[in-house]
Design a protein around this motif. Structure first.
Motif, PDB file in Angstrom:
ATOM      1  N   LEU A   2     -17.560 -27.428  11.092  1.00 40.17           N
ATOM      2  CA  LEU A   2     -16.812 -26.975   9.917  1.00 40.17           C
ATOM      3  C   LEU A   2     -17.575 -25.876   9.179  1.00 40.17           C
ATOM      4  O   LEU A   2     -16.999 -24.866   8.768  1.00 40.17           O
ATOM      5  CB  LEU A   2     -16.515 -28.151   8.987  1.00 40.17           C
ATOM      6  N   GLY A   3     -18.872 -26.064   8.996  1.00 46.86           N
ATOM      7  CA  GLY A   3     -19.684 -25.066   8.309  1.00 46.86           C
ATOM      8  C   GLY A   3     -19.731 -23.746   9.063  1.00 46.86           C
ATOM      9  O   GLY A   3     -19.591 -22.668   8.468  1.00 46.86           O
ATOM     10  N   LEU A   4     -19.914 -23.801  10.367  1.00 45.23           N
ATOM     11  CA  LEU A   4     -19.965 -22.569  11.159  1.00 45.23           C
ATOM     12  C   LEU A   4     -18.594 -21.902  11.243  1.00 45.23           C
ATOM     13  O   LEU A   4     -18.505 -20.680  11.367  1.00 45.23           O
ATOM     14  CB  LEU A   4     -20.541 -22.859  12.543  1.00 45.23           C
ATOM     15  N   SER A   9     -24.318 -26.317  17.951  1.00 43.63           N
ATOM     16  CA  SER A   9     -23.372 -25.611  18.820  1.00 43.63           C
ATOM     17  C   SER A   9     -22.094 -25.350  18.037  1.00 43.63           C
ATOM     18  O   SER A   9     -21.798 -26.027  17.056  1.00 43.63           O
ATOM     19  CB  SER A   9     -23.079 -26.414  20.089  1.00 43.63           C
ATOM     20  N   PHE A  10     -21.387 -24.342  18.505  1.00 40.93           N
ATOM     21  CA  PHE A  10     -20.122 -23.985  17.862  1.00 40.93           C
ATOM     22  C   PHE A  10     -19.149 -23.568  18.944  1.00 40.93           C
ATOM     23  O   PHE A  10     -19.470 -22.728  19.779  1.00 40.93           O
ATOM     24  CB  PHE A  10     -20.313 -22.853  16.847  1.00 40.93           C
ATOM     25  N   LEU A  16     -22.113 -33.468  13.978  1.00 37.97           N
ATOM     26  CA  LEU A  16     -21.514 -32.354  14.726  1.00 37.97           C
ATOM     27  C   LEU A  16     -20.273 -31.792  14.038  1.00 37.97           C
ATOM     28  O   LEU A  16     -20.055 -30.580  14.051  1.00 37.97           O
ATOM     29  CB  LEU A  16     -21.201 -32.787  16.151  1.00 37.97           C
ATOM     30  N   LEU A  17     -19.473 -32.650  13.434  1.00 38.85           N
ATOM     31  CA  LEU A  17     -18.285 -32.168  12.733  1.00 38.85           C
ATOM     32  C   LEU A  17     -18.695 -31.300  11.544  1.00 38.85           C
ATOM     33  O   LEU A  17     -18.098 -30.243  11.302  1.00 38.85           O
ATOM     34  CB  LEU A  17     -17.408 -33.341  12.282  1.00 38.85           C
ATOM     35  N   HIS A  18     -19.721 -31.713  10.818  1.00 40.83           N
ATOM     36  CA  HIS A  18     -20.231 -30.928   9.693  1.00 40.83           C
ATOM     37  C   HIS A  18     -20.685 -29.549  10.180  1.00 40.83           C
ATOM     38  O   HIS A  18     -20.367 -28.529   9.566  1.00 40.83           O
ATOM     39  CB  HIS A  18     -21.386 -31.672   9.026  1.00 40.83           C
ATOM     40  N   VAL A  68     -20.429 -23.585  22.416  1.00 38.52           N
ATOM     41  CA  VAL A  68     -21.542 -22.694  22.737  1.00 38.52           C
ATOM     42  C   VAL A  68     -22.778 -23.163  21.975  1.00 38.52           C
ATOM     43  O   VAL A  68     -22.753 -23.273  20.747  1.00 38.52           O
ATOM     44  CB  VAL A  68     -21.222 -21.228  22.351  1.00 38.52           C
ATOM     45  N   GLU A  69     -23.848 -23.441  22.717  1.00 34.62           N
ATOM     46  CA  GLU A  69     -25.097 -23.842  22.084  1.00 34.62           C
ATOM     47  C   GLU A  69     -25.741 -22.612  21.441  1.00 34.62           C
ATOM     48  O   GLU A  69     -25.937 -21.586  22.095  1.00 34.62           O
ATOM     49  CB  GLU A  69     -26.039 -24.456  23.120  1.00 34.62           C
ATOM     50  N   LEU A  70     -26.044 -22.723  20.167  1.00 44.17           N
ATOM     51  CA  LEU A  70     -26.637 -21.606  19.443  1.00 44.17           C
ATOM     52  C   LEU A  70     -28.156 -21.681  19.516  1.00 44.17           C
ATOM     53  O   LEU A  70     -28.723 -22.774  19.573  1.00 44.17           O
ATOM     54  CB  LEU A  70     -26.182 -21.635  17.976  1.00 44.17           C
ATOM     55  N   PRO A  71     -28.817 -20.544  19.515  1.00 40.87           N
ATOM     56  CA  PRO A  71     -30.284 -20.568  19.565  1.00 40.87           C
ATOM     57  C   PRO A  71     -30.869 -21.120  18.272  1.00 40.87           C
ATOM     58  O   PRO A  71     -30.273 -20.987  17.196  1.00 40.87           O
ATOM     59  CB  PRO A  71     -30.657 -19.088  19.739  1.00 40.87           C
ATOM     60  N   ALA A  72     -32.024 -21.727  18.387  1.00 45.04           N
ATOM     61  CA  ALA A  72     -32.722 -22.213  17.199  1.00 45.04           C
ATOM     62  C   ALA A  72     -33.157 -21.016  16.368  1.00 45.04           C
ATOM     63  O   ALA A  72     -33.543 -19.977  16.913  1.00 45.04           O
ATOM     64  CB  ALA A  72     -33.924 -23.050  17.604  1.00 45.04           C
TER      65      ALA A  72
END
Length: 171
Positions: free
Chosen positions: A47-49, A111-112, A42-44, A115-119
């Motif tokens: 950070l990426g998003l 999620s970011f 999740l941390l990865h 907020v859960e992002l769509p697949a």
């Protein structure tokens, strides 16, 4: 030439260094393989998003005002510098999106900021595919490219003594 034409704005400087830290942090927290289905990094993801989220204000700032004048780059060196910067921007957009895509293929929820992002695609059994491999290899490549970017800035500062590092400082 005014002092402002020699430096990036304070906002751009903060975004630059924050992005550098986020890219390094994302690389350090990367995990691969199907194991991430059971224990997503999740941390990865965050950070990426965050790198992707910072691209928007970064591009707005770049489009709103010109960059400080280049410090003596001419000919092929100027072309290589522009290509390197362009490739860094491409990777800062492409890496988060390919990672999100690869996670989606494995059925991992991304999620970011809560907020859960769509697949981005349907779940597939087995290996996540070429995009996941590209993501992994590009993750190492952006770190190498950023390292070269850093070495060139240091070379400009210490060998050419043209004040390049001053352009990206808060002072």
């Amino acid at each position: 030439m005014s002092n402002n034409s020699l430096r990036y704005s304070k906002t751009m400087v903060v975004i630059h260094w924050l992005t550098a830290l986020l890219v390094l942090g994302a690389w350090l927290t990367a995990e691969g393989g199907r194991e991430i289905v059971d224990n997503p990094p999740l941390l990865h993801f965050t950070l990426g998003l965050a790198v992707l989220a910072l691209i928007v204000p970064r591009l707005i700032l770049r489009l709103a005002g010109p960059a400080p004048e280049a410090t003596g780059e001419r000919g092929w060196l100027a072309i290589v510098a522009k290509a390197g910067h362009g490739l860094l921007y491409l990777l800062m957009v492409g890496l988060p999106i390919t990672g999100w895509y690869a996670a989606s293929r494995m059925g991992v929820t991304v999620s970011f900021a809560g907020v859960e992002l769509p697949a981005l695609t349907a779940v597939v059994p087995g290996r996540p595919g070429l995009i996941a491999e590209l993501h992994e290899n590009a993750g190492t490549f952006i770190l190498i490219l950023a390292g070269l970017h850093t070495l060139m800035a240091i070379w400009h500062q210490l060998v050419l003594r043209d004040g390049t590092l001053r352009r990206m400082s808060l002072r």
